[in-house]
Design an enzyme around this catalytic site. Sequence first.
Site, PDB file in Angstrom:
ATOM      1  N   ASN A  10      31.150  39.743  31.217  1.00  0.00           N
ATOM      2  CA  ASN A  10      32.428  39.987  30.542  1.00  0.00           C
ATOM      3  C   ASN A  10      33.071  41.187  31.218  1.00  0.00           C
ATOM      4  OD1 ASN A  10      34.554  40.469  28.833  1.00  0.00           O
ATOM      5  ND2 ASN A  10      33.305  41.343  27.189  1.00  0.00           N
ATOM      6  N   TRP A  11      34.105  40.915  31.999  1.00  0.00           N
ATOM      7  CA  TRP A  11      34.740  41.996  32.767  1.00  0.00           C
ATOM      8  C   TRP A  11      35.688  42.850  31.935  1.00  0.00           C
ATOM      9  CZ3 TRP A  11      36.520  39.276  37.954  1.00  0.00           C
ATOM     10  CH2 TRP A  11      35.382  38.988  38.729  1.00  0.00           C
ATOM     11  N   LYS A  12      35.961  42.426  30.709  1.00  0.00           N
ATOM     12  CA  LYS A  12      36.921  43.138  29.847  1.00  0.00           C
ATOM     13  C   LYS A  12      38.250  43.321  30.609  1.00  0.00           C
ATOM     14  CE  LYS A  12      32.924  45.221  27.731  1.00  0.00           C
ATOM     15  NZ  LYS A  12      32.490  45.904  26.546  1.00  0.00           N
ATOM     16  N   HIS A  95      34.484  38.514  20.028  1.00  0.00           N
ATOM     17  CA  HIS A  95      33.831  39.685  20.645  1.00  0.00           C
ATOM     18  C   HIS A  95      34.068  40.904  19.750  1.00  0.00           C
ATOM     19  CE1 HIS A  95      33.121  43.039  23.375  1.00  0.00           C
ATOM     20  NE2 HIS A  95      32.342  42.203  24.045  1.00  0.00           N
ATOM     21  N   GLU A  97      34.965  43.821  20.259  1.00  0.00           N
ATOM     22  CA  GLU A  97      36.212  44.572  20.487  1.00  0.00           C
ATOM     23  C   GLU A  97      37.401  43.844  19.865  1.00  0.00           C
ATOM     24  OE1 GLU A  97      35.559  45.045  24.682  1.00  0.00           O
ATOM     25  OE2 GLU A  97      33.889  46.359  24.189  1.00  0.00           O
ATOM     26  N   GLU A 167      25.439  40.214  19.510  1.00  0.00           N
ATOM     27  CA  GLU A 167      25.749  41.493  20.146  1.00  0.00           C
ATOM     28  C   GLU A 167      25.889  42.570  19.070  1.00  0.00           C
ATOM     29  OE1 GLU A 167      27.806  41.014  24.150  1.00  0.00           O
ATOM     30  OE2 GLU A 167      29.344  40.620  22.681  1.00  0.00           O
ATOM     31  N   GLY A 173      28.466  48.804  25.088  1.00  0.00           N
ATOM     32  CA  GLY A 173      29.103  49.865  25.866  1.00  0.00           C
ATOM     33  C   GLY A 173      28.591  51.251  25.536  1.00  0.00           C
ATOM     34  N   SER A 213      24.623  46.541  26.225  1.00  0.00           N
ATOM     35  CA  SER A 213      24.029  47.425  27.231  1.00  0.00           C
ATOM     36  C   SER A 213      22.889  46.772  28.016  1.00  0.00           C
ATOM     37  CB  SER A 213      23.577  48.740  26.586  1.00  0.00           C
ATOM     38  OG  SER A 213      24.696  49.412  26.030  1.00  0.00           O
ATOM     39  N   GLY A 234      28.413  43.242  29.772  1.00  0.00           N
ATOM     40  CA  GLY A 234      29.707  43.879  29.992  1.00  0.00           C
ATOM     41  C   GLY A 234      29.652  44.761  31.234  1.00  0.00           C
ATOM     42  N   GLY A 235      29.430  46.057  31.018  1.00  0.00           N
ATOM     43  CA  GLY A 235      29.470  47.046  32.098  1.00  0.00           C
ATOM     44  C   GLY A 235      28.709  46.661  33.365  1.00  0.00           C
TER      45      GLY A 235
END
Length: 254
Positions: A10-12, A95, A97, A167, A173, A213, A234-235
Amino acid sequence: MVGRQYVIGNWKMYKMAREAVQYIEKLVPLVERCEANIFLAVPFTAISACFQAAKNANILIGAQNMSDAKEGAFTGEIGSLMLKEAGASFILLGHSERRHVFGESDEFIHRKVIRALQDDLQPILCVGETLAEREAGETEKALKRQIFTALKQIPKEEAPKVILAYEPVWAIGTGKTASAKMAGDAHAFCRACLAEIFGKKIAGSIPILYGGSVKPDNTKELISQEDIDGVLVGGASLDPESFSKIVHHCEKKK
Ligand code: PEP
């Protein structure tokens, strides 16, 4: 366990289209013969370029959000058919966010799941408890509410098209990962919820991914858990080398 593992990046809101293509050109040779299902959820503006760049590779491109409506006077929104036209084959829904920064409700997410299934875009339904819910001993209550609301009224034959991602909000994150045992227990609970809704056999065929994470050095331990069928990253998905290491760890659990 569902067989081949899933690894979703997930590149956000990161990467311009040009950078996205360079990333895919680097990733393709690193995962060429990998026996894992590799998905990348990229920004809207990079979908088309990524789709072209990944066309002959074992990588599917998708999006991170969409409208619940088919079309209409919804300024600034994007529809499932538009995403498909650009090259998306899956969609992240719910998600954390979207839920916590943009206030999306369980009902709204449910309508998006229905829309995605109707328009043949594979939904990746994300669920997870907040830190306050975990500390209050309400993790299962939160997961049950999110899963049951999002998946109500879905015909049994459509259910195997859904992928679930557990999640925990406090792990996204933050660098804090759930322990393998904690994640394993939550996944078993999610599987039990799916069995209550669709029956045991269908529940066993729905992949449940862990997100929060995930890094190359904690993947192996997480996916060793029975009910973990892959990871949502993600990251650590922003760099092709670290993402490919995660893919390689996952493919070992076939
Ligand atoms: C995510 O965005 O779904 C996620 C899990 O992010 P991170 O891996 O950075 O925690």
